[in-house]
Design a protein around this motif. Sequence first.
Motif, mmCIF file in Angstrom:
data_model
loop_
_atom_site.group_PDB
_atom_site.id
_atom_site.type_symbol
_atom_site.label_atom_id
_atom_site.label_comp_id
_atom_site.label_asym_id
_atom_site.label_seq_id
_atom_site.Cartn_x
_atom_site.Cartn_y
_atom_site.Cartn_z
ATOM 1 N N PHE A 95 31.760 68.827 28.225
ATOM 2 C CA PHE A 95 31.260 67.606 27.584
ATOM 3 C C PHE A 95 30.075 67.889 26.655
ATOM 4 O O PHE A 95 29.993 67.334 25.563
ATOM 5 N N ALA A 96 29.166 68.743 27.073
ATOM 6 C CA ALA A 96 27.970 69.032 26.274
ATOM 7 C C ALA A 96 28.340 69.868 25.064
ATOM 8 O O ALA A 96 29.240 70.698 25.109
ATOM 9 N N GLY A 97 27.643 69.618 23.940
ATOM 10 C CA GLY A 97 27.860 70.420 22.748
ATOM 11 C C GLY A 97 27.792 69.599 21.482
ATOM 12 O O GLY A 97 27.322 68.458 21.473
ATOM 13 N N ALA A 98 28.271 70.199 20.403
ATOM 14 C CA ALA A 98 28.252 69.568 19.083
ATOM 15 C C ALA A 98 29.527 68.755 18.870
ATOM 16 O O ALA A 98 30.630 69.224 19.153
ATOM 17 N N TYR A 99 29.362 67.548 18.371
ATOM 18 C CA TYR A 99 30.474 66.643 18.076
ATOM 19 C C TYR A 99 30.438 66.256 16.605
ATOM 20 O O TYR A 99 29.372 66.157 16.003
ATOM 21 N N VAL A 100 31.609 65.986 16.056
ATOM 22 C CA VAL A 100 31.730 65.337 14.759
ATOM 23 C C VAL A 100 31.932 63.863 15.057
ATOM 24 O O VAL A 100 32.760 63.500 15.902
ATOM 25 N N GLN A 101 31.171 63.008 14.388
ATOM 26 C CA GLN A 101 31.249 61.563 14.624
ATOM 27 C C GLN A 101 31.680 60.865 13.357
ATOM 28 O O GLN A 101 31.088 61.067 12.303
ATOM 29 N N LEU A 102 32.716 60.041 13.451
ATOM 30 C CA LEU A 102 33.121 59.161 12.366
ATOM 31 C C LEU A 102 32.762 57.753 12.791
ATOM 32 O O LEU A 102 33.091 57.334 13.902
ATOM 33 N N LYS A 103 32.092 57.009 11.901
ATOM 34 C CA LYS A 103 31.576 55.706 12.306
ATOM 35 C C LYS A 103 31.810 54.670 11.227
ATOM 36 O O LYS A 103 31.912 54.980 10.043
ATOM 37 N N GLU A 104 31.910 53.439 11.670
ATOM 38 C CA GLU A 104 31.879 52.289 10.785
ATOM 39 C C GLU A 104 31.273 51.158 11.581
ATOM 40 O O GLU A 104 31.514 51.031 12.773
ATOM 41 N N GLY A 105 30.448 50.380 10.935
ATOM 42 C CA GLY A 105 29.845 49.263 11.638
ATOM 43 C C GLY A 105 28.720 48.637 10.848
ATOM 44 O O GLY A 105 28.384 49.075 9.746
ATOM 45 N N TRP A 106 28.149 47.599 11.419
ATOM 46 C CA TRP A 106 27.086 46.869 10.748
ATOM 47 C C TRP A 106 26.195 46.219 11.803
ATOM 48 O O TRP A 106 26.576 46.076 12.955
ATOM 49 N N ALA A 107 25.018 45.838 11.364
ATOM 50 C CA ALA A 107 24.101 45.078 12.223
ATOM 51 C C ALA A 107 23.273 44.152 11.348
ATOM 52 O O ALA A 107 22.738 44.562 10.330
ATOM 53 N N VAL A 108 23.225 42.885 11.722
ATOM 54 C CA VAL A 108 22.333 41.904 11.122
ATOM 55 C C VAL A 108 21.785 41.105 12.294
ATOM 56 O O VAL A 108 22.534 40.360 12.927
ATOM 57 N N GLY A 109 20.509 41.302 12.605
ATOM 58 C CA GLY A 109 19.938 40.680 13.795
ATOM 59 C C GLY A 109 20.574 41.271 15.038
ATOM 60 O O GLY A 109 20.665 42.478 15.180
ATOM 61 N N ASP A 110 21.098 40.396 15.906
ATOM 62 C CA ASP A 110 21.718 40.890 17.140
ATOM 63 C C ASP A 110 23.236 40.726 17.119
ATOM 64 O O ASP A 110 23.881 40.710 18.149
#
Length: 150
Positions: A95-110
């Motif tokens: 489990f431990a180690g380097a990961y490649v992360q692909l992300k999409e998302g947003w935040a406005v307030g909560d």
Amino acid sequence: MMTIRQTAVSFAAFLALASPALGQSSRSLGPSTGSVRIEQVQAGFIASGEAGGGTLRFRGRSYPITVGGLGIGSIGASRTVASGSVYGLRNVSDFAGAYVQLKEGWAVGDQGRGTVWLRNDKGVTLNLATRRQGLQLSLGADGVLIGFKR
């Protein structure tokens, strides 16, 4: 200093390596082998950074983890809580180690939401749903280091 062209080429290479994780669906990964919950703070203006921690649940045990990373494709700042499934984990040490992360998302307030896929070189894949608080827009890729707390 890297030129814009060098940065674009580096980012394209990064995404090419990361694309297998993006193309996966939870069905093609087989059964879930664990679960994870992560809390972190993210900030960025094109380049981004993140730091935090959480818990891995694997074979009936809980393992405290640390999370940190750098990436590209984010503007703003947010606090993120992510949770989801772990696939392909056979030994907890994988489990431990380097990961490649692909992300999409947003935040406005909560009201923020998003999806994150992470994959490491040992075949461990994380599929996380995120809840964000702050003001941020994310669409990109990161390098993420996950370790165990001592």
